[in-house]
Design a protein around this motif. Structure first.
Motif, mmCIF file in Angstrom:
data_model
loop_
_atom_site.group_PDB
_atom_site.id
_atom_site.type_symbol
_atom_site.label_atom_id
_atom_site.label_comp_id
_atom_site.label_asym_id
_atom_site.label_seq_id
_atom_site.Cartn_x
_atom_site.Cartn_y
_atom_site.Cartn_z
ATOM 1 N N PHE A 1 45.319 -36.071 -25.825
ATOM 2 C CA PHE A 1 45.762 -35.122 -26.913
ATOM 3 C C PHE A 1 46.793 -34.276 -26.401
ATOM 4 O O PHE A 1 47.825 -33.960 -27.051
ATOM 5 C CB PHE A 1 44.626 -34.224 -27.269
ATOM 6 C CG PHE A 1 44.906 -33.356 -28.380
ATOM 7 C CD1 PHE A 1 44.807 -33.703 -29.770
ATOM 8 C CD2 PHE A 1 45.225 -31.840 -28.068
ATOM 9 C CE1 PHE A 1 45.371 -32.820 -30.808
ATOM 10 C CE2 PHE A 1 45.487 -30.922 -29.282
ATOM 11 C CZ PHE A 1 45.664 -31.391 -30.464
ATOM 12 N N LEU A 2 46.754 -33.923 -24.919
ATOM 13 C CA LEU A 2 47.947 -32.857 -24.471
ATOM 14 C C LEU A 2 49.221 -33.809 -24.324
ATOM 15 O O LEU A 2 50.185 -33.252 -24.689
ATOM 16 C CB LEU A 2 47.607 -32.304 -23.089
ATOM 17 C CG LEU A 2 48.564 -31.671 -22.408
ATOM 18 C CD1 LEU A 2 48.878 -30.357 -23.187
ATOM 19 C CD2 LEU A 2 47.843 -31.111 -21.094
ATOM 20 N N ALA A 3 49.040 -34.835 -23.771
ATOM 21 C CA ALA A 3 50.126 -35.865 -23.800
ATOM 22 C C ALA A 3 50.840 -36.249 -25.107
ATOM 23 O O ALA A 3 52.100 -36.247 -25.244
ATOM 24 C CB ALA A 3 49.797 -37.030 -22.848
ATOM 25 N N ARG A 4 49.944 -36.273 -26.151
ATOM 26 C CA ARG A 4 50.545 -36.716 -27.304
ATOM 27 C C ARG A 4 51.082 -35.692 -28.134
ATOM 28 O O ARG A 4 52.230 -35.666 -28.842
ATOM 29 C CB ARG A 4 49.441 -37.503 -28.049
ATOM 30 C CG ARG A 4 50.046 -37.886 -29.425
ATOM 31 C CD ARG A 4 48.778 -38.885 -30.515
ATOM 32 N NE ARG A 4 47.606 -37.821 -30.600
ATOM 33 C CZ ARG A 4 46.531 -37.608 -30.114
ATOM 34 N NH1 ARG A 4 46.020 -38.827 -29.395
ATOM 35 N NH2 ARG A 4 45.762 -37.052 -30.593
ATOM 36 N N THR A 5 50.589 -34.351 -27.957
ATOM 37 C CA THR A 5 50.944 -33.376 -28.708
ATOM 38 C C THR A 5 51.653 -32.238 -27.839
ATOM 39 O O THR A 5 52.273 -31.403 -28.673
ATOM 40 C CB THR A 5 49.904 -32.488 -29.426
ATOM 41 O OG1 THR A 5 48.943 -32.067 -28.448
ATOM 42 C CG2 THR A 5 49.074 -33.803 -30.277
ATOM 43 N N GLY A 6 51.530 -32.187 -26.743
ATOM 44 C CA GLY A 6 52.023 -31.064 -26.189
ATOM 45 C C GLY A 6 51.068 -29.765 -25.965
ATOM 46 O O GLY A 6 51.636 -28.678 -25.787
ATOM 47 N N THR A 7 49.945 -29.968 -26.717
ATOM 48 C CA THR A 7 49.166 -28.690 -26.803
ATOM 49 C C THR A 7 47.958 -28.718 -26.105
ATOM 50 O O THR A 7 47.359 -30.045 -26.221
ATOM 51 C CB THR A 7 49.113 -28.465 -28.447
ATOM 52 O OG1 THR A 7 50.335 -28.267 -28.748
ATOM 53 C CG2 THR A 7 48.235 -27.232 -28.583
ATOM 54 N N LEU A 8 47.277 -27.987 -25.541
ATOM 55 C CA LEU A 8 45.877 -27.886 -25.290
ATOM 56 C C LEU A 8 44.754 -27.852 -26.283
ATOM 57 O O LEU A 8 45.092 -27.257 -27.457
ATOM 58 C CB LEU A 8 45.567 -27.033 -24.274
ATOM 59 C CG LEU A 8 46.411 -26.987 -22.728
ATOM 60 C CD1 LEU A 8 45.798 -25.509 -22.398
ATOM 61 C CD2 LEU A 8 45.827 -27.970 -22.124
ATOM 62 N N LEU A 9 43.783 -28.686 -26.216
ATOM 63 C CA LEU A 9 42.601 -28.798 -27.410
ATOM 64 C C LEU A 9 41.944 -27.528 -26.529
ATOM 65 O O LEU A 9 41.197 -27.719 -25.483
ATOM 66 C CB LEU A 9 41.825 -29.916 -27.370
ATOM 67 C CG LEU A 9 40.711 -30.016 -28.368
ATOM 68 C CD1 LEU A 9 41.285 -29.713 -29.665
ATOM 69 C CD2 LEU A 9 39.817 -31.211 -28.059
ATOM 70 N N GLU A 10 41.611 -26.555 -27.294
ATOM 71 C CA GLU A 10 40.907 -25.477 -26.748
ATOM 72 C C GLU A 10 39.612 -25.096 -27.494
ATOM 73 O O GLU A 10 39.582 -25.686 -28.709
ATOM 74 C CB GLU A 10 41.817 -23.954 -26.745
ATOM 75 C CG GLU A 10 42.950 -24.104 -25.896
ATOM 76 C CD GLU A 10 43.837 -22.966 -25.936
ATOM 77 O OE1 GLU A 10 43.931 -22.186 -24.890
ATOM 78 O OE2 GLU A 10 44.359 -22.812 -27.076
ATOM 79 N N ASN A 11 38.651 -24.369 -27.099
ATOM 80 C CA ASN A 11 37.380 -23.936 -27.770
ATOM 81 C C ASN A 11 36.897 -25.146 -28.317
ATOM 82 O O ASN A 11 36.231 -25.338 -29.432
ATOM 83 C CB ASN A 11 37.709 -23.099 -28.980
ATOM 84 C CG ASN A 11 38.401 -21.833 -28.617
ATOM 85 O OD1 ASN A 11 38.185 -21.186 -27.675
ATOM 86 N ND2 ASN A 11 39.569 -21.529 -29.241
ATOM 87 N N TRP A 12 36.682 -26.397 -27.520
ATOM 88 C CA TRP A 12 36.242 -27.553 -27.940
ATOM 89 C C TRP A 12 34.819 -27.760 -27.900
ATOM 90 O O TRP A 12 34.228 -27.170 -27.158
ATOM 91 C CB TRP A 12 36.904 -28.701 -27.167
ATOM 92 C CG TRP A 12 36.684 -28.732 -25.752
ATOM 93 C CD1 TRP A 12 37.275 -28.269 -24.764
ATOM 94 C CD2 TRP A 12 35.509 -29.206 -24.972
ATOM 95 N NE1 TRP A 12 36.894 -28.114 -23.635
ATOM 96 C CE2 TRP A 12 35.846 -28.877 -23.743
ATOM 97 C CE3 TRP A 12 34.372 -30.219 -25.531
ATOM 98 C CZ2 TRP A 12 34.613 -29.444 -22.755
ATOM 99 C CZ3 TRP A 12 33.596 -30.518 -24.305
ATOM 100 C CH2 TRP A 12 33.660 -30.028 -23.263
#
Length: 81
Positions: free
Chosen positions: A55-66
């Motif tokens: 997800f980080l590689a694809r969007t440049g954004t961390l997935l948080e509060n998962w």
């Protein structure tokens, strides 16, 4: 050492970006492990890390509060039939 092929499905629910947009992502596949030395938790930890990194590689954004919304891990019984 008996290795077992498992089919897995995982879905994560979390937030992303400065607006904390709600995100759900998932994947499925096969993994082969020795059940004598690998726990279910080991496998889910690997899958969560892989999914979050993708997800980080694809969007440049961390997935948080998962959280894990769905997880299944079953021996792939059809592989030998």
């Amino acid at each position: 050492m008996a290795r077992v092929e498992y089919h897995w499905i995982i879905m994560l629910n979390g937030t992303a970006g400065p607006t904390q947009t709600q995100v759900m992502l998932g994947d499925h596949g096969l993994v082969t492990r020795d059940p004598a030395v690998t726990t279910r938790k080991d496998i889910v930890d690997e899958l969560v890390t892989g999914l979050r990194n993708a997800f980080l590689a694809r969007t440049g954004t961390l997935l948080e509060n998962w959280t894990i919304a769905n997880f299944q891990l079953e021996p792939n019984k059809l592989a030998g039939e």
